[in-house]
Design an enzyme around this catalytic site. Structure first.
Site, mmCIF file in Angstrom:
data_model
loop_
_atom_site.group_PDB
_atom_site.id
_atom_site.type_symbol
_atom_site.label_atom_id
_atom_site.label_comp_id
_atom_site.label_asym_id
_atom_site.label_seq_id
_atom_site.Cartn_x
_atom_site.Cartn_y
_atom_site.Cartn_z
ATOM 1 N N GLU A 1 43.332 49.178 43.863
ATOM 2 C CA GLU A 1 43.530 49.566 45.245
ATOM 3 C C GLU A 1 42.220 49.709 45.991
ATOM 4 O OE1 GLU A 1 46.354 49.846 46.934
ATOM 5 O OE2 GLU A 1 47.341 49.053 45.171
ATOM 6 N N GLU B 1 42.682 26.675 41.915
ATOM 7 C CA GLU B 1 42.292 26.578 43.320
ATOM 8 C C GLU B 1 40.823 26.201 43.446
ATOM 9 O OE1 GLU B 1 43.287 30.303 45.082
ATOM 10 O OE2 GLU B 1 45.381 30.160 44.462
#
Length: 497
Positions: free
Chosen positions: A87, A152
């Site tokens: 977080e 990616e």
């Protein structure tokens, strides 16, 4: 309980916090330094998680759903890729970088997690990568643990080779050499991938080569210090890599493209040579083009300059179109404000403070001398305006182009502007077409309106602004109203022409 991508067995639940179950304190799993130790840790974590989950089920304690930690931020200009669990990251570095990109006019979005399901990347994300002008890759401690990120990365480097896409690697509290040589957490991740896919896997080989290639690029490395300063450097670099935004011109610009081609040929042609074989006075700066566009009011100088700007702005590192120079310079501190706008737009550093015209001149010479810039000064009417904004060619690099629109040809010659394009008014066929687009929303006149339309273009004398104003004022009116209006135009032309 939270969920992360397992190294060997897909999605695996691991305990990341301290739990008290049946009076026994259970600690989070710590990654080992080798692939074997890591495998044991993951296996132990699976057993531990299943054991805790079983107890919780027996106690009828609800188990929270999986929390995905992987996100990619993208925009129509920038693909922002990162892998960082926790977080504190969402509300820390990556959150602040995301906010800074948005505040600087870069539309940045958090993509849908559904674009990454299973083992492959969805086509929509691949399209975003291909369409991006810049890819910002944030390498963090756990980046290489994600097979999605590595896939990616391979795609991004492919776009770099095939589409000249800019790639900015960001090493966030990780050493570039760890990425390059796959050491520490990067070694652990690669070892785990080799166990999963095989030591000789082509996929793993491509990932390792991609990590090495990207880590050798010039990028950004944060070890310590203020993150907001680090973020501002990234944003400034990104802004210089994004082509300037196109300016709104409008529809049905009759004859405009032909004139754009003509002016562009002037802009990129060599300076003339004098009759005695010598070059002009500015021979040392003859690679810098100062082009003047001169014409009467309403002839379309600004529209032509905007179309030219749109046509060539992507060839430059930065660009600035200064509208209404005459009007703004007449206001209090007007020249200073124009200098501030010029510097802010070309440097991409937010609002830049200038205290005087003299200070502004010094800043322009100092900060823009090595920029490949496109500058348009629109509606100039005083030599002081040119001296404050583009006084000498040696203020700028030899790849800079400066376009000046004005009604005063003498102003251009006084400032030694070598190239001057004189606006050509519209021909009768061009005038009729432009007028009809505004009066009838079609290329030609309606039946019974042919003579009145020809009368209108006669009054306009080939001026685009006059044709637009007269045509717009006559739209949806009957023949009698047309005749009455045209009679008034002959005696008293509209004030906005």
């Amino acid at each position: 309980m939270s969920w992360i991508e397992g190294q060997h067995l897909g999605i695996v639940p691991l305990l990341e916090e301290t739990w008290l179950v049946g009076g026994v304190k259970k600690q989070s799993v710590v990654a080992r330094s080798s692939a074997e130790a890591e495998f044991r840790a993951v296996t132990h974590g699976i057993c531990e998680a299943l054991w805790v989950e079983k107890i919780l089920q027996e106690l009828k304690v609800p188990i929270s759903p999986p929390i995905r930690r992987k996100r990619t931020l993208r925009s129509n200009n920038i693909l922002f890729q990162r892998w960082k669990r926790g977080e504190e990251t969402r509300h820390g570095f990556t959150g602040h970088l995301y906010d800074a990109l948005c505040r600087n006019g870069i539309s940045t979005f958090i993509d849908d997690e559904n674009l990454r399901t299973g083992e492959t990347i969805r086509p929509q994300l691949l399209q975003w990568i291909e369409a991006a002008k810049i890819s910002i890759i944030v390498f963090s401690t756990n980046y290489a643990a994600s097979t999605w990120c590595l896939d990616e990365l391979v795609k991004i480097l492919q776009c770099r080779r095939e589409r000249n896409q800019l790639v900015f690697p960001v090493f966030y509290k990780v050493e570039p050499s760890d990425v390059r040589h796959q050491r520490n957490t990067y070694k652990e991740a690669v070892d785990a991938h080799e166990i999963r896919f095989g030591c000789h896997s082509q996929k793993v080989k491509e990932w390792k080569e991609a990590l090495a290639e990207t880590s050798n690029m010039k990028g950004f490395h944060l070890k310590q210090g203020y993150e907001f300063e680090f973020i501002q450097k990234i944003v400034s670099k990104a802004l210089t890599g994004i082509p300037p935004r196109q300016l709104l011109i409008g529809d049905h610009m009759v004859g405009l493209q032909t004139r754009v081609v003509e002016v562009e040929s002037h802009l990129y042609s060599k300076y003339r040579t004098l009759s005695n074989g010598e070059s002009p006075k500015r021979k040392h700066y003859n690679n810098i083009a100062m082009l003047g566009i001169v014409g009467i009011g309403g002839s379309g100088k600004t529209t032509l300059a905007k179309a030219l700007y749109n046509s060539i702005c992507d060839r430059f590192e930065c660009a600035c179109f200064l509208f209404n120079v005459r009007k703004i310079s007449d206001q209090e501190e007007g020249l200073v404000r124009l200098q501030q706008t010029l510097l802010s737009k070309l440097l991409g550093e937010g609002e830049i403070k200038v205290r005087s015209v003299e200070e502004g001149i010094s800043m322009i010479k100092e900060k823009l001398s090595k920029k490949r810039a496109l500058i348009v000064l629109d509606d100039v009417d005083k030599i002081e305006e040119l001296k404050a904004l583009a006084g000498e060619c040696d203020w700028f690099s030899d790849k800079t182009r400066i376009i000046i629109t004005t009604r005063d040809k003498y102003l251009l010659t006084a400032h030694e502007v070598e190239k001057i394009y004189e606006m050509k008014l519209l021909s009768d066929p061009e005038s009729l077409e432009l007028f009809c687009w505004n009066a009838f929303k079609m290329t030609g006149p309606k039946a019974n309106y042919e003579d009145l339309s020809n009368q209108a273009i006669y009054y306009a004398q080939g001026l685009p602004l006059a044709l637009k104003v007269i045509g717009s004022n006559l739209i949806n009116k009957n023949l009698e109203e047309w005749k009455s209006a045209l009679d008034k135009y002959e005696k008293n032309p509209p004030k906005d022409i």
